[in-house]
Design an enzyme around this catalytic site. Structure first.
Site, PDB file in Angstrom:
ATOM      1  N   ASP A  72      89.352  41.163  16.667  1.00 30.60           N
ATOM      2  CA  ASP A  72      88.797  42.426  17.131  1.00 30.60           C
ATOM      3  C   ASP A  72      89.623  42.882  18.339  1.00 30.60           C
ATOM      4  O   ASP A  72      89.569  42.263  19.411  1.00 30.60           O
ATOM      5  CB  ASP A  72      87.327  42.229  17.522  1.00 30.60           C
ATOM      6  CG  ASP A  72      86.628  43.548  17.801  1.00 30.60           C
ATOM      7  OD1 ASP A  72      87.313  44.529  18.175  1.00 30.60           O
ATOM      8  OD2 ASP A  72      85.403  43.619  17.639  1.00 30.60           O
TER       9      ASP A  72
ATOM     10  N   LYS B 285      83.307  43.176  25.627  1.00 27.94           N
ATOM     11  CA  LYS B 285      84.334  44.221  25.592  1.00 27.94           C
ATOM     12  C   LYS B 285      84.333  45.151  26.801  1.00 27.94           C
ATOM     13  O   LYS B 285      84.732  46.304  26.690  1.00 27.94           O
ATOM     14  CB  LYS B 285      84.196  45.048  24.298  1.00 27.94           C
ATOM     15  CG  LYS B 285      84.313  44.203  23.039  1.00 27.94           C
ATOM     16  CD  LYS B 285      83.979  44.975  21.770  1.00 27.94           C
ATOM     17  CE  LYS B 285      84.149  44.094  20.543  1.00 27.94           C
ATOM     18  NZ  LYS B 285      83.674  44.704  19.304  1.00 27.94           N
TER      19      LYS B 285
END
Lengths: 383, 383, 383, 383
Positions: A283, A208
């Site tokens: 996500d 991320k």
């Protein structure tokens, strides 16, 4: 006020409404099972964010690999014009014969950092891991029947060792699985070598965050898609020509991105990725990885246009995470990819959706109509 | 099947259910005004994605600048443990005296690319723009009373010119506004110089792609937050020490990110950013920009811990986009930042939320409990 | 053995020959003044490295800006085929009408890092510097009449401030000058604000390391060069076509470099830069900055080829450093750019040389003859 | 004037002196064999650049792996203070017990780009290469007994394939060898698959350009060095403390480099690398690769300082290229690493030299004496 003292979302909402003098009526309007969600997906639940969900497509598929002839693309977004743009891209692809896609599982990664303190111990740790890949695979397998350690990459500076473990996590995106597996692995390494794992997540995953490592060595799934758009379709649907498209691509996606020091040599992968991710329970923070990649455009001799996309690091799942929530499950089903045995197909379809989005935006830009389409579709009146 | 032939989300749902043999019951369960949304935020609407919404906080504020004593943090996510983690971070900050924040408007950017074809014309274009900033500011102002051109940066290779226009877009994130303004500007430049704008968005913005340019020259808002966590709080709430936290930060956020070639020298900004963005109606694709930044941690002599975060490119708004949708508006109101005149405060609060999230995850990692907390909170049974 | 105990290079050589049982005969064969060099350019002198020096060119100049019609390019290298390749590039340019160049002084940078410890002090320091640019300019000016502070860029995380000072250093590359000036500036800042400068060189310069910052915000000189190579010249001298050149450029310099996560979208700037730098007494470590940049190639309708280069960060001087040493001075004189008032012309000429080198290598690659030319020219026998 | 019409360097010099009205007396003062050099290392030879050559060290070695107790470091540079600085670093290391080094051969890379035109052919090419690694190894081996293909990495976008071939080139740096081998390989691939190699060098090598790929996947040699500097030595020789050193390193090499978007988390690798490279006949353009890497510093409990360096991509050789030229050969001999069977030792020693340089500069910076040392040693009078 202590939110954890309340048992239900209703109690929390009421307390928050009182405390913050606000209304939470719409947030309280949802249809999922509070218990299940509150135990698995979130804490301090007060309700749901409703994100408008539109559908683009169908998008026709040319290659036989995918075993479907076409599919719809659910997009959860608040950005006007996006669904219309992807839909237009689908139409152009369809009338040109469809999209060809390809996907390859790289694996979900977890990258712990070990502090060795010296070159000697770094070399020792390096050697031990190299010689005990099987042992580590067994350790990983013990944590779940759904996780399989497939590859290990080790890097070090003199006194730190970074290891990038790649896992096959089946149909799940699997970050939690691989964290648990990596903890198990790290524990075993610590026991055997006496070298301590400083952090099970040492940013060598790298999860991320924008990073050359994911761009170059990939993460999750690698996905490609391509289509040849006919001269006629370019003219009638996309209001442009192959040559104009090529010029915009070269100036924007290649030279502009080079100038900006970017890992995104594309027009707007992140828009499609984020809308599909929110719709299907992925996500949303993995939009970071999904925003990277290279679009390639060529003007062919006969006036047709070759266009392709490449996603180096697509993090997705069709089970686990938010995929089982009611609306998310429905969106996956609408796309034809809910549940076990569907993740590879999902990867293909995301690739197709991204291609449709790229094609359409590049055409809008080459037509000079980007803002115009926004103006008409999303913001009729002056903002 | 042509989705655009249907007038309502209900008709589209029913057609899709039939076509794809799926149920869209939950997606059809929403409470916003279909007309308004369908005209502004999305096309081919079939309903809404319901994303579980939890609340972390309150987070106490130390500096007087922010004019509030504390605030709640709405988080829309499907990733178990995130809300609990941010909440724990808030608690640790609160019991240590609160967070200090700072925010600075950089401006929303649009970066067109001009093809000049030669050094001579490149120099001409460069000079013309430098000498006519006022003219371009007027052009921009004509497109909206809410947009103001504030800064111009020009880069070129020999035969292409890239211009990065920075705009003050008030309380809106404003990508659409700045696109319209840039089209107007580009039109004027074309008329005056005879040099054509190849694309109004030339990836010199650079919008929704990981890029050094946004990391170095910033975009949207720059935000900082800091807190000093007491030795006692580290021990009782975070189950760690300042020294351990420092070691994890150094190994993970600095060395690990260096090793990965990343623009994210942090633990997990993207998790907090994406959850706040979805809750509050921001453009989720801007998580890409929001994932960048540098966390800084220091172990102080007295056993306390200094922790700070730095967001170089936060793209946010409190009006426009998805902010006016029912649940999104409620989330902004819950946070105390809906509407005009609130965007700077919103920037501060996002910074505070990110700090709470960083603190908590780094503590979990230094305690070795990352997977454990996931296991307990989100995945009680073996996945 | 203590080298510093010896007074002359001869004594050192003899001691080293004895100690290491080696001969240093050729190293002892040099013609510069040992005293001058030993006081200014090096310590523990034992002689000189002799680097073979060849000459490419002349390269003809098309634009009137440069005020010369042609110039030679001295190249110090041990890599066979390089001089021949640049020469071939020059010939192709000459027979197509010459090169057009452009240069812009960005300035030599020094980037100290200040540790403030808190957001409050960071803001204070930021504000103080912003308000006292004139004061800092005066401080800089006091250290040398040849250095002038021209621009200040400030970046910060919460508890550290990085400042990038840009200086006009006249005809010198000037790293030493700007270090002294920055020390003076930093001292004043420390006195006025009570905030300490952690390091006068805080890698925000960023000196001699590959970095997006120098690629994006530039350093030293920005230089461009362009030429249009005729179809006939492409065929007869370069044994290729415009279309082939374009394809190689697109696949290699754009897509290949994108794939590699590079700041060098070019074929081999570093080869020409390093050879010119060694020949002319530049700091060879600045090849790092000089290796960055973007080559642009276009296939024109009439079969001609447009080619251009862009050097974002060329660090050069025509006085100071190694420029005054005998062979280096001669090489600068050969190039027509020794001494004061010549650095801008030098920048132009380096740009021209780089273009000739790019053109020739891209042609070799498109002709498939890269290794062949090496084989013939440099390594007649199997290595 | 046509330089290629002249037969000897003397004739070329005289013609150039006349044409450019300059003197080339010193350039004409050299001692190498004109014939040999002119056939192998350069074209249009007119003489030599004399680069002052100093010696630092000796540097003591702690580990037994290296089989020497100490070595000298030849540095060809025109930057005053560099040799003195490295020497001081050596002294500090020596009095602390010596340096420990480690080196690992990654291999010299060549990275061709193939244009396939479609996903189908890309997959075909990918599969063919994967299945025929042995065939390609044989092809490579046929071109030279000194080159061995050791590893293949393939990356692709939809219509282009990039292959990174790693070679063991023995004691040579070997770029020419691997180019010839790759041409042979590419030819075979073309014959077998019918897919054309667009360029034998497709910037996936990636040669002499700053790139994440080399930083992450390495190139040439990976080298590490470490030392523990005693508290006493820090105080007496380096005039600093472990804590101060740590703070400077953290602020400069980690945070400063992070802020700059750099692949160089170090103080000045490029200075030492370039000076060693010029002295020993390496390809000076490979300073680009050599400038990357991570220095790690730790303040130990007892007041000692741990310091280490990591070079991810050191491109070196002890035979071939410029290593056989007279002064370059002497410098390699002085260092104890000329000829066959010495390249690994050379890698170790370069690592040690870089560590000495890093240590000394970081100490200077932490002492605040960077410019002072320049002032004293290199520029006695105000510049």
């Amino acid at each position: 006020m202590q939110l954890r003292n309340f048992k239900t979302s209703k109690e929390r909402r009421e307390a928050l409404e009182k405390e913050t003098k606000s209304s939470l009526k719409h947030i309280g309007h949802f249809s999922f099972s509070e218990e299940q969600v509150g135990n698995r997906n979130i804490e301090n639940l007060i309700g749901a964010a409703q994100v408008p969900l539109g559908v683009a497509g169908p998008l026709q598929v040319k290659s036989e690999k995918l075993k479907v002839k076409s599919f719809f693309i659910p997009l959860a977004t608040t950005e006007g014009a996006l669904v219309a743009s992807v839909s237009r891209g689908c139409k152009a692809v369809n009338e040109s014969g469809g999209v060809i896609t390809h996907a390859f599982r790289v694996g979900t990664t977890r990258g712990p950092v070990f502090f060795t303190g010296s070159l000697e111990k770094t070399n020792l740790l390096f050697a031990w891991i190299k010689e005990h890949e099987d042992v580590l695979k067994e350790e990983a397998a013990m944590t779940s029947s759904h996780v399989r350690l497939t590859k290990i990459r080790i890097k070090s500076i003199a006194n730190y060792v970074f290891v990038r473990f790649y896992f096959d996590t089946g149909d799940a995106m699997g970050m939690n699985m691989v964290t648990i597996a990596t903890e198990q692995i790290a524990k075993r390494i610590e026991e055997e070598t006496g070298i301590s794992c400083l952090s099970v997540a040492g940013n060598f995953d790298i999860d991320k965050k924008p990073a050359a490592l994911n761009f170059i060595e990939n993460r999750g799934w690698k996905v490609w898609a391509e289509a040849v758009i006919t001269k006629d379709v370019l003219q009638t649907i996309l209001k442009t020509t192959a040559e104009q498209m090529f010029e915009v691509w070269l100036g924007k996606c290649m030279l502009g991105s080079a100038m900006s020091g970017s890992f995104g040599f594309n027009a707007h992968y992140a828009n499609i990725i984020s809308a599909v991710f929110i719709a299907t329970g992925q996500d949303a923070a993995h939009v970071v990885e999904g925003s990277m990649g290279i679009t390639s455009v060529r003007s062919l001799k006969n006036g047709d246009l070759y266009v392709s996309i490449y996603l180096p690091a697509l993090m997705i799942g069709t089970v686990g995470g938010g995929t089982g929530l009611p609306t998310q499950k429905e969106a996956l089903e609408l796309m034809g990819v809910f549940g076990t045995g569907r993740v590879e197909e999902f990867a293909h379809k995301v690739g197709g959706a991204v291609l449709a989005g790229e094609l359409s935006l590049l055409a809008s830009l080459s037509e000079g109509s980007l803002a115009k389409s926004h103006e008409r579709l999303g913001r009729a009146k002056k903002v």
